[in-house]
Write a protein that holds these residues in place. Sequence first.
Motif, short mmCIF file in Angstrom:
data_model
loop_
_atom_site.label_atom_id
_atom_site.label_comp_id
_atom_site.label_asym_id
_atom_site.label_seq_id
_atom_site.Cartn_x
_atom_site.Cartn_y
_atom_site.Cartn_z
N MET A 23 0.83 -1.21 0.00
CA MET A 23 0.00 0.00 0.00
C MET A 23 0.86 1.26 0.00
O MET A 23 0.63 2.20 -0.77
N GLU A 24 1.87 1.28 0.85
CA GLU A 24 2.76 2.44 0.93
C GLU A 24 3.55 2.61 -0.36
O GLU A 24 3.71 3.73 -0.87
N ALA A 25 4.06 1.50 -0.89
CA ALA A 25 4.85 1.58 -2.12
C ALA A 25 4.02 2.17 -3.26
O ALA A 25 4.49 3.08 -3.97
N ASN A 99 -12.12 7.25 -2.32
CA ASN A 99 -11.95 6.40 -1.16
C ASN A 99 -11.34 7.18 0.00
O ASN A 99 -11.77 7.08 1.15
N PHE A 100 -10.30 7.97 -0.32
CA PHE A 100 -9.71 8.83 0.71
C PHE A 100 -10.74 9.85 1.20
O PHE A 100 -10.80 10.15 2.40
N GLY A 252 -11.30 -0.23 7.23
CA GLY A 252 -12.24 0.85 7.49
C GLY A 252 -13.56 0.39 8.05
O GLY A 252 -14.53 1.17 8.10
N THR A 253 -13.62 -0.86 8.51
CA THR A 253 -14.89 -1.42 8.98
C THR A 253 -14.93 -1.65 10.49
O THR A 253 -15.99 -1.92 11.04
N GLY A 254 -13.77 -1.58 11.14
CA GLY A 254 -13.73 -1.91 12.55
C GLY A 254 -13.89 -3.40 12.80
O GLY A 254 -14.10 -3.83 13.93
N ASN A 255 -13.77 -4.20 11.73
CA ASN A 255 -13.96 -5.65 11.82
C ASN A 255 -12.89 -6.32 10.96
O ASN A 255 -12.86 -6.13 9.74
N GLU A 256 -12.03 -7.10 11.59
CA GLU A 256 -10.93 -7.74 10.88
C GLU A 256 -11.40 -8.80 9.88
O GLU A 256 -10.61 -9.26 9.04
N ARG A 261 -12.60 -0.57 2.24
CA ARG A 261 -11.76 0.63 2.20
C ARG A 261 -10.53 0.45 1.33
O ARG A 261 -10.62 0.35 0.14
N PHE A 262 -9.33 0.37 1.90
CA PHE A 262 -8.11 0.32 1.10
C PHE A 262 -7.83 -1.08 0.55
O PHE A 262 -7.02 -1.24 -0.37
#
Length: 287
Positions: A23-25, A99-100, A252-256, A261-262
């Motif tokens: 993601m960062e790359a 999305n952001f 972004g869901t609070g659920n693993e 989201r991303f």
Amino acid sequence: MTASGQAATDTDLVQFSLNLEFMEAEFFLNGALGEGLDDVSPNLAQGGPPPAGARKANLDILVAPIIKEFAYQEVGHIRAIVRTVGGFPRPLLNLRRQNFAKFFDEAVGFTLIPPFDPYANSINFLLASYLIPYVGLTGYVGTLPNLTAPASRRLVASLLGVKAGQDAVIRTLLYERGSQTVLPYLLTVAEFTNRISALRNKLGKSGNKDEGIRVPVTLGAENKTTSNVLSADVNSLSYARTPPEILRIVYGTGNESLHGRFFPQGANGKIARTYVTVAGGGRGGYK
């Protein structure tokens, strides 16, 4: 531990971090150069789909070379992880402006008009960047004590050092602009960081492990500072997060177990896949 109750191996733990490194790359490469991993080092993507919506940012002459440096550092991180413990295909990443924008709307508590665009200028890109390395940093802090092999421990310690440096640089650049209003909105840079950190704490569901660039003195170093260039706990030690906490934030869901989201199709690797499998939803199996 994985969601299935099996002990996670060193390989599982280190490979999990590849998700954030990808993601960062892609965010930094595209933001600085207008091209991604498929252009710079395509073999490292291992056949995974290209990111959606990543693009070149309108960066000034100070920020542009810094983000370029970060971008190539991320390429090196991916290579080092793959060489040490192996890898997996790059997961699908949603780096679209929209999305952001949704993330920032949720952070501030109302709809920003016009929608927040991370690629519009240096301030916006730095605020969007504030989302990313810190989550990886807390993940490495949480992972390091659980590793047994010396090679894995050396690798993660090295990755942690650079990740902490990236986060410190981003926070410092934002701190210098802390009182500046982010146009055309009525919020300052510092207010944005506080609200982003609050949202990450909410999604992570593990208490306060995230603080903005300015804090009440009661949260400052030794209860004597309001500057918060280095986010740390009451003893000025780095916060740690577990894989489930990280997934809750980046999904972004609070659920693993509920991706979004991303990572619209979920993160890759054994640890991330066990949560999807145990929940009975999404794509089963491991990658």
